[in-house]
Write a protein that holds these residues in place. Structure first.
Motif, short mmCIF file in Angstrom:
data_model
loop_
_atom_site.label_atom_id
_atom_site.label_comp_id
_atom_site.label_asym_id
_atom_site.label_seq_id
_atom_site.Cartn_x
_atom_site.Cartn_y
_atom_site.Cartn_z
N ASN A 138 24.91 1.11 2.39
CA ASN A 138 23.97 0.60 1.38
C ASN A 138 24.69 -0.28 0.37
OD1 ASN A 138 21.11 1.46 1.72
ND2 ASN A 138 22.03 3.48 1.89
N TYR A 185 14.68 2.54 9.13
CA TYR A 185 15.74 1.63 9.59
C TYR A 185 15.57 1.27 11.06
CZ TYR A 185 17.98 2.55 5.12
OH TYR A 185 18.24 2.63 3.77
N LYS A 191 13.52 -1.77 11.97
CA LYS A 191 14.07 -3.12 11.87
C LYS A 191 14.08 -3.83 13.23
CE LYS A 191 15.24 -3.24 7.47
NZ LYS A 191 14.75 -4.29 6.53
N TRP A 233 21.66 -5.43 14.69
CA TRP A 233 20.95 -4.21 15.06
C TRP A 233 21.84 -2.99 14.94
CZ3 TRP A 233 16.82 -1.50 15.42
CH2 TRP A 233 16.77 -0.37 16.23
N TRP A 248 21.89 -1.42 11.46
CA TRP A 248 20.71 -0.61 11.16
C TRP A 248 20.67 0.66 12.01
CZ3 TRP A 248 18.98 -1.97 6.77
CH2 TRP A 248 18.93 -3.31 6.37
N GLU A 301 22.52 -7.72 7.74
CA GLU A 301 21.07 -7.59 7.95
C GLU A 301 20.65 -8.10 9.33
OE1 GLU A 301 18.55 -7.66 3.83
OE2 GLU A 301 19.32 -9.58 4.55
#
Length: 629
Positions: A195, A232, A235, A210, A213, A207
Motif C-alpha cells: 500500500n 483486489y 482488478k 496483475w 494485485w 497498478e
C-alpha cells in the motif's frame, strides 16, 4: 485431426535448427513460449542463447534464471533430473549459498516446493522456506512481495502438516502455532508495504501489474479478510490478464483455503466466505472452485483380462450413480482395463461432442455405462480370443508377413466386435488415436484438456493406454497426442537405462502418424507367452521397439495418474489377490509361475502402500482403492 504448431513453437523449431536469434530476442520468445506452457522449447531456446558471449551480466543472469525455471517445469524431463538441473543452472549463475537476488532465491524456493509436492519429503519444504525467507528479508518492496507471500504460504503448509501430526497423537503443536503467527506477520507487512508503494512514485508501474494485485489479494485472503481480497482480485476486469495468470492466482488461493480448512472439511469450506470469494472470482462457476480446491481427479482401470473389464464396468456404474465420472480428467488403463477403458472413452467422446457443458447430466453418464454393459458383453460373447486363430485370411497374413501377428489380429477384433458398437457415425471407419481428440461444442477451437478443463463441470478426459517396453523395461503410453515413455515414471538415481522419448504423431515417421486404437489396446493387453509383442520397427533410429502387456510394469495404472499430476486417485484394481497354496508344486514350471505371481502380488502391495503414504502426507487429496481380495 492434426494439431498445428503455434507461431511461437514454429519459430522455436527454426531457431533450434540453426536460425539466428540474439539473446534478448531469445528471452522474449521464451516468455511467449512459457505463456503457452511450452517449457521444453523455452528451455532449449534459452540454453542456446546462453552459449553466446555476452557482456551484460544482468542479461546473463536473467537468461540463466529463466532457463532454470523452464527446466524445473519441463514435463519432458524426469522429475528428479529437472529439479536437480534447474538448481544446478541457478547455482552456477548465482551461488545459492550467498545470493541476495530475490529472483534467484524465489526460483530456488519454488524448485524445492515442487520437489516436496512430487516426493513428499518434508526436508524439501523446509529448504523451500529457507530460500523464500531469505528473499523476503531483502525487502518486500523490491520484488512486490513475491518471495514474502510464498514464505507465508509455505509456513501455512508446514503448520497444517504439523497440526495434523500432533492431532493424530492427541496433542497440539507449538511449532505450528509459531509458524501461523509468522505467516500472519509476513502478510500484514506485505499489505502495509504494498500500500505504501501505491502512494509512491512507483504507483503507475505497480497498478498495471496483475501479480501486484494478486499478491495483495492473497495476503488479505490468508488473513481471512475476504472482502479486501475480493476487491483486489476485481482488478482483473481492468487489466488484460492472460488466462494462465488468472488460473494460477485462483489455484493458489484455493490451495491456501485447503490448508486452512483441511481437505476433509468440504462442507465447512463450501459455506465459508473463502468459497464465496473464489466463486465470485470464477464467475459463479462452482465446478471450477471445486477443481481448484480438490485438484485433478484420475481414474485407473487395472489389468486382469476380461474379468477385469467386467469388474470395471461395475465400478463405472457406481461412479456414474454418484455423479463422479463427470469430474474424471485422466483415464489410465492397463490390459483388460484398456479394452473397456477405450470403449468408455469413445462413448464419453460421443457425449461431450454432442452436448454443451451445462447440458451434460448425471443421467447421461448412467446411460453411457448402461450401453457399455450391454454392448461390451455382446462383443465379448463373440469369442474374440478364440476367433484370433479361426480366420484363414488372417492366418495366411501372419505366415507371410513379419509385421502381422495374433496381437495385431486381436486389436482388429476389438475394434470390429466392441468399439464399432459405439454409434458415433465413425464406427465403420478405422479408429486412429490421433483422430480421437474431443472438441466440445462450447469449447475453444483446439480444445486442450490440460488447459481448458478447469472451468468445465463435465471434464474432457485424457485417455492413457499403458504398455511395457521390452527394450528398456519402462512404462509406454499411447494417448491421442503421443506415444512413448513418460519421463516422470523414471528415476535416474536407480535407473540407468535410456528413455524412448515421447513421439508426437505429427513428428513421427510417416508409417506411425496414424496408429490404430485397436493396436494400442492390443499392445496394452498382450500377455507375454500368450501373445506376441507389438513390434514398432524404425520408430526411433536404429531401434526396434517391442511392447507387451502394461501389467508387466504397472498393473494398476497408478503411475500414469501421478505423471499427469492427479491429486485425487480412483483406482479400480481387478488383478485379484494371490491365493494361498498348502502344498506348492516343486515342478520347475509351476515354481516359475508361482514366483511370478508372488512378484506381481508384491508390486501390487507396494503400489497401494505408496498411494496410501502419499495420502497420509497430504500429497494426495483423496484416494479410492477398490480391489479384489
Amino acid at each position: 485431426m492434426e494439431i498445428q504448431d503455434s507461431i511461437n513453437v514454429a519459430q522455436a523449431k527454426n531457431v533450434l535448427r540453426g536460425q539466428g536469434l540474439n539473446a534478448k530476442s531469445s528471452l522474449s520468445l521464451a516468455k511467449r513460449l512459457k505463456e503457452e506452457k511450452e517449457f521444453s522449447y523455452a528451455r532449449q531456446i534459452l540454453a542456446k542463447a546462453r552459449q553466446e558471449e555476452l557482456d551484460d551480466p544482468a542479461l546473463r543472469l536473467k537468461l540463466a534464471q529463466q532457463q532454470a525455471l523452464c527446466t524445473y517445469k519441463d514435463p519432458n524431463l524426469p522429475a528428479d533430473e529437472r529439479f536437480d538441473e534447474g538448481r544446478r543452472i541457478l547455482n552456477e549463475a548465482d551461488s545459492l549459498e550467498t545470493s541476495v537476488n530475490q529472483e534467484t532465491l524465489g526460483l530456488a524456493g519454488a524448485i524445492f516446493k515442487y520437489r516436496w509436492e512430487v516426493f513428499g519429503q518434508m526436508a524439501n519444504l523446509e529448504r523451500s522456506l529457507t530460500y523464500y525467507t531469505r528473499g523476503y528479508q531483502q525487502g518486500i518492496k523490491n520484488d512486490w512481495g513475491y518471495t514474502a507471500i510464498n514464505a507465508a504460504f509455505v509456513l501455512d503448509v508446514l503448520a497444517a502438516l504439523e497440526t495434523a501430526s500432533a492431532r493424530s497423537a492427541g496433542g497440539t503443536s507449538e511449532s505450528a502455532r509459531i509458524r501461523k503467527q509468522q505467516a500472519e506477520e509476513i502478510r500484514r507487512r506485505i499489505i502495509q508495504e504494498l500500500n505504501d508503494l501505491l502512494q509512491s512514485t512507483a504507483k503507475a508501474q505497480v497498478e498495471g501489474s496483475w501479480w501486484f494485485w494478486a499478491t495483495l489479494a492473497e495476503a488479505h485472503f490468508g488473513l481471512g479478510e475476504y472482502k479486501d481480497a475480493l476487491k483486489y482480485l476485481g482488478k482483473r476486469a481492468e487489466l488484460k490478464v492472460p488466462e494462465w495468470e488468472f488460473e494460477s492466482t485462483a489455484r493458489q488461493a484455493a490451495a491456501l483455503a485447503r490448508w486452512h480448512f483441511g481437505p476433509d472439511k468440504t462442507d465447512e469450506f463450501e459455506s465459508s466466505e473463502a468459497w464465496q470469494v473464489l466463486r465470485t472470482l470464477l464467475g459463479d462457476n462452482e465446478a471450477a472452485v471445486r477443481q481448484a480446491f480438490f485438484g485433478k481427479i484420475g481414474l485407473a482401470l487395472s489389468g486382469g483380462g476380461f474379468r477385469a473389464s467386467l469388474f470395471h464396468i461395475g465400478v463405472l456404474a457406481r461412479l456414474a450413480e454418484l455423479d463422479v465420472l463427470r469430474s474424471v480428467e485422466v483415464l489410465s488403463c492397463v490390459s483388460g482395463g484398456s479394452i473397456v477403458g477405450a470403449h468408455y472413452y469413445l462413448e464419453v467422446r460421443k457425449l461431450l461432442k454432442s452436448k454443451s457443458d451445462h447440458e451434460v447430466t448425471r443421467q447421461d453418464y448412467i446411460d453411457v455405462v448402461k450401453r457399455i454393459e450391454k454392448d461390451f458383453l455382446a462383443g465379448v460373447q463373440r469369442n474374440i480370443r478364440t476367433r484370433v486363430a479361426l480366420s484363414i485370411v488372417a492366418n495366411w497374413k501372419m505366415i507371410f508377413s513379419r509385421d502381422y501377428s495374433r496381437t495385431e489380429r486381436i486389436g482388429e477384433l476389438y475394434e470390429k466386435e466392441i468399439f464399432s458398437r459405439v454409434g458415433d457415425q465413425e464406427e465403420q471407419a478405422p479408429r486412429y488415436l490421433n483422430q480421437l481428440f474431443i472438441q466440445p461444442p462450447d469449447g475453444p477451437p483446439g480444445f486442450a484438456p490440460k488447459t481448458h478443463n478447469w472451468k468445465r463441470s463435465a471434464k474432457v478426459p485424457i485417455l492413457v493406454l499403458n504398455a511395457t517396453t521390452l527394450n528398456t523395461g519402462h512404462n509406454w503410453q499411447f494417448t491421442a497426442s503421443w506415444m512413448g515413455e513418460p519421463p516422470t515414471c523414471i528415476s535416474s538415481e536407480v535407473d540407468g537405462n535410456y528413455r524412448l522419448r515421447r513421439m508426437y504423431y505429427q513428428e513421427a515417421p510417416e508409417r506411425y502418424r496414424d496408429v490404430r486404437l485397436g493396436l494400442a489396446v492390443a499392445a496394452s493387453s498382450c500377455v507375454p507367452g500368450l501373445f506376441e509383442p507389438i513390434v514398432l520397427p524404425e520408430l526411433y533410429p536404429e531401434e526396434t521397439v517391442r511392447l507387451v502387456d502394461g501389467g508387466v510394469h504397472d498393473n494398476q495404472g497408478i503411475a500414469s495418474l501421478l505423471e499427469q499430476d492427479c491429486t485425487v486417485l480412483l483406482v479400480s484394481d481387478a488383478s485379484g489377490q494371490m491365493g494361498t497354496i498348502e502344498n506348492p508344486s516343486s515342478g520347475p514350471i509351476s515354481a516359475l509361475l508361482r514366483s511370478n505371481g508372488i512378484s506381481m502380488s508384491r508390486v501390487r502391495e507396494t503400489e497401494y502402500l505408496d498411494v496410501d503414504a502419499r495420502r497420509r502426507s497430504s500429497l494426495l487429496r483423496g484416494v479410492m482403492f477398490i480391489h479384489l481380495k
